[in-house]
Each structure stands twice: as structure tokens, then as C-alpha cells.
Write an enzyme that holds these catalytic residues in place. Structure first.
Site, PDB file in Angstrom:
ATOM      1  N   GLY A 103      -1.071  10.711 -10.091  1.00 45.36           N
ATOM      2  CA  GLY A 103      -2.373  10.338  -9.520  1.00 45.36           C
ATOM      3  C   GLY A 103      -2.589  10.903  -8.126  1.00 45.36           C
ATOM      4  O   GLY A 103      -1.700  11.498  -7.534  1.00 45.36           O
ATOM      5  N   GLY A 105      -2.266  10.808  -4.810  1.00 45.71           N
ATOM      6  CA  GLY A 105      -1.463  10.023  -3.873  1.00 45.71           C
ATOM      7  C   GLY A 105      -1.893  10.210  -2.435  1.00 45.71           C
ATOM      8  O   GLY A 105      -1.574   9.407  -1.562  1.00 45.71           O
ATOM      9  N   ARG A 106      -2.587  11.286  -2.190  1.00 45.92           N
ATOM     10  CA  ARG A 106      -3.073  11.512  -0.826  1.00 45.92           C
ATOM     11  C   ARG A 106      -4.399  12.251  -0.823  1.00 45.92           C
ATOM     12  O   ARG A 106      -4.779  12.865   0.174  1.00 45.92           O
ATOM     13  CB  ARG A 106      -2.062  12.300  -0.026  1.00 45.92           C
ATOM     14  CG  ARG A 106      -1.695  13.619  -0.664  1.00 45.92           C
ATOM     15  CD  ARG A 106      -1.089  14.494   0.344  1.00 45.92           C
ATOM     16  NE  ARG A 106      -0.393  15.589  -0.293  1.00 45.92           N
ATOM     17  CZ  ARG A 106       0.305  16.470   0.371  1.00 45.92           C
ATOM     18  NH1 ARG A 106       0.396  16.366   1.665  1.00 45.92           N
ATOM     19  NH2 ARG A 106       0.898  17.445  -0.253  1.00 45.92           N
ATOM     20  N   ASP A 277       0.141  18.385 -13.753  1.00 48.50           N
ATOM     21  CA  ASP A 277      -0.795  17.674 -12.866  1.00 48.50           C
ATOM     22  C   ASP A 277      -1.446  18.653 -11.897  1.00 48.50           C
ATOM     23  O   ASP A 277      -2.366  18.275 -11.173  1.00 48.50           O
ATOM     24  CB  ASP A 277      -0.085  16.557 -12.096  1.00 48.50           C
ATOM     25  CG  ASP A 277       1.180  17.041 -11.399  1.00 48.50           C
ATOM     26  OD1 ASP A 277       2.073  17.564 -12.087  1.00 48.50           O
ATOM     27  OD2 ASP A 277       1.262  16.921 -10.160  1.00 48.50           O
ATOM     28  N   ASN A 278      -0.986  19.901 -11.884  1.00 48.78           N
ATOM     29  CA  ASN A 278      -1.598  20.911 -11.024  1.00 48.78           C
ATOM     30  C   ASN A 278      -2.334  21.964 -11.842  1.00 48.78           C
ATOM     31  O   ASN A 278      -2.514  23.097 -11.399  1.00 48.78           O
ATOM     32  CB  ASN A 278      -0.525  21.572 -10.140  1.00 48.78           C
ATOM     33  CG  ASN A 278       0.032  20.611  -9.092  1.00 48.78           C
ATOM     34  OD1 ASN A 278      -0.634  19.641  -8.727  1.00 48.78           O
ATOM     35  ND2 ASN A 278       1.230  20.863  -8.620  1.00 48.78           N
ATOM     36  N   ASP A 287      -4.450  22.833  -6.052  1.00 50.12           N
ATOM     37  CA  ASP A 287      -3.285  22.283  -5.339  1.00 50.12           C
ATOM     38  C   ASP A 287      -2.394  23.385  -4.778  1.00 50.12           C
ATOM     39  O   ASP A 287      -1.368  23.762  -5.349  1.00 50.12           O
ATOM     40  CB  ASP A 287      -2.468  21.331  -6.232  1.00 50.12           C
ATOM     41  CG  ASP A 287      -3.129  19.970  -6.334  1.00 50.12           C
ATOM     42  OD1 ASP A 287      -4.303  19.849  -5.925  1.00 50.12           O
ATOM     43  OD2 ASP A 287      -2.490  19.038  -6.825  1.00 50.12           O
TER      44      ASP A 287
HETATM   45  P1  AMP Z   1       2.016  18.051  -5.868  1.00 49.63           P
HETATM   46  O1  AMP Z   1       3.004  18.578  -6.859  1.00 49.63           O
HETATM   47  O2  AMP Z   1       2.311  18.413  -4.436  1.00 49.63           O
HETATM   48  O3  AMP Z   1       0.627  18.443  -6.233  1.00 49.63           O
HETATM   49  O4  AMP Z   1       2.098  16.460  -5.858  1.00 49.63           O
HETATM   50  C1  AMP Z   1       2.633  15.697  -6.885  1.00 49.63           C
HETATM   51  C2  AMP Z   1       2.248  14.253  -6.743  1.00 49.63           C
HETATM   52  O5  AMP Z   1       2.758  13.718  -5.519  1.00 49.63           O
HETATM   53  C3  AMP Z   1       0.756  13.981  -6.723  1.00 49.63           C
HETATM   54  O6  AMP Z   1       0.525  12.790  -7.411  1.00 49.63           O
HETATM   55  C4  AMP Z   1       0.453  13.837  -5.254  1.00 49.63           C
HETATM   56  O7  AMP Z   1      -0.688  13.046  -5.026  1.00 49.63           O
HETATM   57  C5  AMP Z   1       1.705  13.153  -4.750  1.00 49.63           C
HETATM   58  N1  AMP Z   1       1.953  13.387  -3.336  1.00 49.63           N
HETATM   59  C6  AMP Z   1       2.334  14.549  -2.754  1.00 49.63           C
HETATM   60  N2  AMP Z   1       2.466  14.385  -1.429  1.00 49.63           N
HETATM   61  C7  AMP Z   1       2.149  13.101  -1.149  1.00 49.63           C
HETATM   62  C8  AMP Z   1       2.082  12.320   0.047  1.00 49.63           C
HETATM   63  N3  AMP Z   1       2.387  12.801   1.237  1.00 49.63           N
HETATM   64  N4  AMP Z   1       1.701  11.025  -0.082  1.00 49.63           N
HETATM   65  C9  AMP Z   1       1.402  10.500  -1.269  1.00 49.63           C
HETATM   66  N5  AMP Z   1       1.444  11.178  -2.423  1.00 49.63           N
HETATM   67  C10 AMP Z   1       1.821  12.459  -2.367  1.00 49.63           C
HETATM   68 MG    MG Z   2      -0.761  18.171  -7.169  1.00 53.59          MG
END
Ligand code: AMP
Ligand code: MG
Length: 531
Positions: A103, A105-106, A277-278, A287
Site C-alpha cells: 500500500g 506507505g508514504r 507493486d511498482n 516509482d
Molecule cells: P518501493 O519498492 O520503494 O516502491 O516501496 C515498497 C513499499 O514500501 C511501498 O508500500 C511503499 O509505500 C513502502 N515504503 C517505502 N518507503 C517507505 C517509507 N519511508 N515509509 C513508509 N512506507 C514506505
Molecule cells: Mg513502490
């Protein structure tokens, strides 16, 4: 027009099921496409950079962009009337394994802005504070990763690669703790937020989360929403979508994904984290994390140190991984179709589509009209030559456009335009020279047979092969300057990348191969997921 005149039409929120809880703590969210959550206010926001093209597409005026209100909105300090801030629920396969609920997350979607052409764009703040999907993390983003996301989204757009966009880059005034290399040395960094823009940020993972939990009503609602909003031509004239509609939808997603990947390979972009998810349901590059640009041509290269062992997301593996990811999407859609065969057919077709699209792309990179099956060895030999010595992919193709094929030329004259592309002069051995000359002679024969003159060849090549790409070290220099309070380098780089195919006198420094100091420097050749 003032910002308050903007019209929002938040269809994602209006049409899909909401999380009934407003508790903003990490938790599992069931049977919901999103949770309503407001951005966390920031203490001392400062606008660092803007994309004028995105602003104008959104219908924002110069006065809007200068207003205090705009700064507040794009940094999480103000929610306008009509917005409906929310974080999306999605899951995903990370590095090949099902990771469950992830989901936003930020990232917080502010709402769907109705733009002057009547369509809608979702405005999203990345780094806007915690949401129910933040798991153990803080919901924030740091300056370095935000500069990278901002610049790369816009660079990709100007290269003609399908992508989400970035409206603005701002500092939050807050500090964020990060262990950049995951080696036990956390440090405070400047917090930042990017306002991203796309028709939708829905990913393969939004479908996967519902399917994995057998939440089939929600799965159907999501699929119907995406089809009606973004693939309306697939919606049956006389009623509700049928299994055939969902198959056709999957097929189009696969087609868009193929096109996106071919463009990545064309410009030398390595995403770095192609988890499901990306993967955008619209075939947008989405992303921007530990991505990188190929400098020396090496199909085995990945910028992502978190993936350094298996190199799952290396340049040469991107086409295969995209197909694997489409397989996960097919699984997620299966309950709506209940027939493996047509989904499998699309997955199988992916290879043919990729191969024929890739062949077309390479022939344009070479300035040729086409390449036939029996000319395939010319492509494989070229790749092998590029790997035989460290060869800058971008500079090689620009140089190749200058090679005088049709004139009577000496060997030295033929090879001269390519010299700038080599990283290590000693690697250009007599054997490599001979192989390159032999390859040029085959290339010349094809060009001649097609009646392609040098000038036409160069014209097509220079429209296909960028001169300016967001070299990893260039981002890092802009980040270093920004960290020290100088944001002009971001501006200058962005402005250069606006015309990536056109030689820009005075901007030679943005078209130079990676300097030696950048070979092993963190941020240049190595990036972690920490952002
Ligand atoms: P990513 O592979 O970087 O696109 O992120 C994978 C997951 O981790 C996604 O659900 C993001 O929302 C979550 N995420 C990455 N960095 C953070 C952060 N600093 N705080 C909260 N959630 C994060
Ligand atoms: Mg992502």
C-alpha cells in the site's frame, strides 16, 4: 484563476470501497481500495523546483505557482476544498515473493483534478507522512531520492517514455533518519516531498491484494473501475464486462507494458525494483527508487545494491521480469475469467510482441528501415561488441550516426566517431577494431540495400538515441549541490533534459561519459532502496 477554483472529481474514492476506519496506524486493511488519510503538515516548506510543462497541463498559472497556497498544498500543509486525501491499498510480489499488503506507505493521493482538456489527473504527495500502509517505516522521503524522482520522471517524459510525472519538488524543513547503505550508520537527512501526477497510480498490486484475499466483489469493482475510466473502449456497449472484456483488458495492459519496456531498453533505463507493486496498470514507468542509467553497455548491470546478489532487475532481465509480473496480474484477474487459456495466450504472445517491437526499436536506433529475421546476427554481434570493451551506450549510438558509411572512408575515418564512447583506451584492441570494422561493413551493406543515405540515417538515429540522459553521476552532482543549498543544478539539468535528442551548445558537460571518480561512488553506480 486561483487555486481554490480548481475542480476535483475524485472517482477512485467515490466508486471504490473505503476502509471504514480512520485510525492512522500501521494495520491490515481488508475489503477496501483505500484509506482516507491526510498528509502530515511540514514545518518549513520550501519549493525547490517545478515542471512548467506539468503545471501548464494541469491549468495552473504562473501566479498560482508563486502563491503561498500552492506551496502549502504541494507540501502537505493544506487540503483544498474538493480534495479527498487517501492512501491506496495494494499488495505485491517483491523480488519474486508474495509480500502481502504493502500500500501507499508514504504517498498520499490528494484527489483527481479536472484539467483544462476535461480529463483528470491524480495529484499525489510522495513523502507526505505515515498512513495505515507505512508498516514499520516513517512515511517520509529524503532530498536525494526526491531529486532523483523529480528529475527522472520529467527526463523520461521528454525522452518519449510513458511515465508518471512530477509537478514539484520541495523541502519539508523536517529531518529524516536514514541508514543509506543499510550498514548500521543512520544519519539525519533533509526531508522532501514530490508532488507526482498521473491519470492514476493504480498498480498490478492493487488487483493482487484483493485476489490474494479472495475479495472478489472488490476485485471486480476495481477491474470495472479501471476499464471504465482508463480503457473505456473495452466496455461492452450493451451491459457489464464479461470474461472476454477482462481478457481484452489484460491484453492491452500487456501491450502497454511491452512498449514501456522496449523504450526502457532503448534509452538504457534500469528501473531497479520491478516488483509488481511498482508496475502501473496504465503501462507507465512508476516509482523511481534505486533506478539507474546504463553507462557502459552491460546487460548484467543493476544499480540496486539491495539486488546485487541475484541481479533480478538487471537491464537485460527487464523484459523477462515484466512478463513474469504480467503472469502475477493474470493470476490476480483469473477469478473474473476462470479460464487459463486466453490469459496464457497473452503471456505467450508477450515474447513475440517483445521480439518484434524490440527489432523495430533497434532498427530505428541504427537508422535503418527494418531488420529481417536473417539480419538478427547483426544485432547480436553489435551487443557483443558493445560488451567487449567498456562502451558508453549513449555516446556509441550518437557516434554511430556520424560514421561515414556511404563515403569512401579509411578504417580510421570509420572508427573515429566511436572513440569517445570507450571508457578504457587499452580495451580497444586490434581484435576489437577488426570486429567493429567487420560489423560496420555488414551494417553498411544493409543500409545500402535499403537505400538509406547517411544523412537520413543520422536523422532517424538522432531522434531515437538521446544525447542527454540522466546519468547517475549527474543526478548525484545535482543532489550534492542541492544539499548544500544550491538548486540551480537541478534547474539546469532539467532544462537540458527537456530536449534530450538535440545537441545543446554550452551543455557539453551533461553529455559526457561517467568520470572515473563516479565509478564506485555511492549514489552514482550504487543505490540502495533506502529513500
Ligand atoms: P518501493 O519498492 O520503494 O516502491 O516501496 C515498497 C513499499 O514500501 C511501498 O508500500 C511503499 O509505500 C513502502 N515504503 C517505502 N518507503 C517507505 C517509507 N519511508 N515509509 C513508509 N512506507 C514506505
Ligand atoms: Mg513502490
Amino acid at each position: 484563476m486561483t487555486l481554490t477554483d480548481l475542480t476535483f472529481d475524485n472517482r477512485f474514492v467515490a466508486e471504490l470501497p473505503a476502509d471504514p476506519s480512520d485510525l492512522n496506524r500501521p494495520r491490515q486493511v481488508h475489503r477496501a481500495a483505500y484509506s482516507l488519510v491526510a498528509p502530515t503538515p511540514t514545518s518549513k516548506p520550501k519549493l525547490l523546483a517545478l515542471s512548467a510543462e506539468v503545471a501548464s497541463e494541469l491549468g495552473l498559472s504562473a501566479d498560482d505557482l508563486k502563491s503561498e497556497e500552492f506551496l502549502e498544498v504541494v507540501t502537505g500543509n493544506r487540503v483544498l476544498d474538493g480534495m479527498s486525501p487517501h492512501a491506496m491499498a495494494y499488495g505485491g510480489h517483491q523480488f519474486g515473493n508474495w509480500a502481502g499488503q504493502l500500500g501507499d506507505g508514504r504517498a498520499i493521493n490528494l484527489g483527481e483534478l479536472v484539467i483544462p482538456d476535461g480529463t483528470r489527473r491524480t495529484l499525489q504527495l510522495k513523502g507526505a507522512g505515515p498512513t495505515p500502509y507505512s508498516r514499520s517505516a516513517d512515511g517520509l522521503a529524503v532530498l536525494r531520492s526526491s531529486v532523483r524522482e523529480f528529475l527522472c520522471s520529467e527526463a523520461m517524459f521528454h525522452l518519449g517514455v510513458s511515465t508518471t510525472r512530477a509537478l514539484s519538488l520541495s523541502l519539508t524543513g523536517d529531518e529524516v533518519m536514514r541508514d543509506m547503505l543499510y550498514d548500521g550508520h543512520p544519519a539525519l537527512e533533509k526531508g522532501a516531498v514530490v508532488c507526482r501526477v498521473a491519470p492514476t497510480f493504480i498498480r498490478f498490486g492493487n488487483f493482487e491484494i484483493f485476489s490474494s484475499r479472495n475479495e472478489l466483489d472488490e476485485l471486480r469493482a476495481l477491474a470495472n473501475f479501471v476499464i471504465s475510466e482508463y480503457y473505456p473502449h473495452l466496455w461492452p456497449q450493451d451491459g457489464e464486462p464479461t470474461p472476454e472484456t477482462y481478457v481484452a483488458f489484460f491484453d492491452e495492459v500487456a501491450q502497454r507494458t511491452v512498449e514501456m519496456i522496449i523504450d526502457w531498453q532503448r534509452v538504457g533505463f534500469v528501473h531497479g525494483v520491478m516488483n509488481t507493486d511498482n508496475m502501473s496498470i496504465l503501462g507507465l514507468t512508476i516509482d523511481y527508487g534505486p533506478y539507474g542509467w546504463l553507462e557502459n553497455f552491460d546487460p548484467g548491470w543493476t544499480p540496486n545494491t539491495t539486488d546485487s546478489q541475484h541481479k533480478r532487475y538487471r537491464y537485460g532481465n527487464q523484459p523477462g521480469v515484466a512478463q513474469w509480473n504480467l503472469g502475477r496480474l493474470a493470476n490476480a484477474l483469473y477469478p473474473l475469467i476462470e479460464d487459463v487459456e486466453p490469459l496464457q495466450a497473452t503471456i505467450d504472445n508477450y515474447v513475440d510482441n517483445f521480439v518484434s517491437g524490440y527489432r523495430k526499436m533497434i532498427s530505428a536506433k541504427l537508422g535503418l528501415n527494418e531488420l529481417s529475421d536473417d539480419q538478427e546476427p547483426v544485432v547480436t554481434e553489435l551487443q557483443s561488441i558493445l560488451e567487449a570493451a567498456e562502451t558508453d551506450m549513449t555516446l556509441f549510438f550518437r557516434g554511430l550516426a556520424e560514421v561515414p558509411l556511404t563515403a569512401q572512408s579509411t578504417d580510421d575515418e570509420l572508427l573515429a566517431p566511436l572513440q569517445n564512447a570507450y571508457y578504457v583506451a587499452e580495451q580497444v584492441t586490434p581484435e576489437l577494431r577488426a570486429r567493429t570494422l567487420a560489423w560496420l561493413s555488414d551494417y553498411k551493406a544493409i543500409a545500402e540495400a535499403q537505400g538509406v543515405r547517411d544523412a537520413d540515417r543520422a536523422e532517424l538515429m538522432n531522434k531515437t538515441n538521446p544525447l542527454y540522459v540522466l546519468r547517475n553521476y549527474l543526478s548525484q552532482l545535482a543532489i550534492d549541490a542541492a544539499d548544500a543549498g544550491d538548486y540551480s543544478e537541478i534547474e539546469e539539468l532539467l532544462d537540458t533534459l527537456r530536449n534530450p535528442y538535440t545537441e545543446q551548445p554550452g551543455r557539453e558537460r551533461f553529455a559526457e561519459k561517467r568520470p572515473d571518480w563516479a565509478r564506485t561512488r555511492v549514489g552514482c553506480s550504487m543505490l540502495s532502496c533506502s529513500s
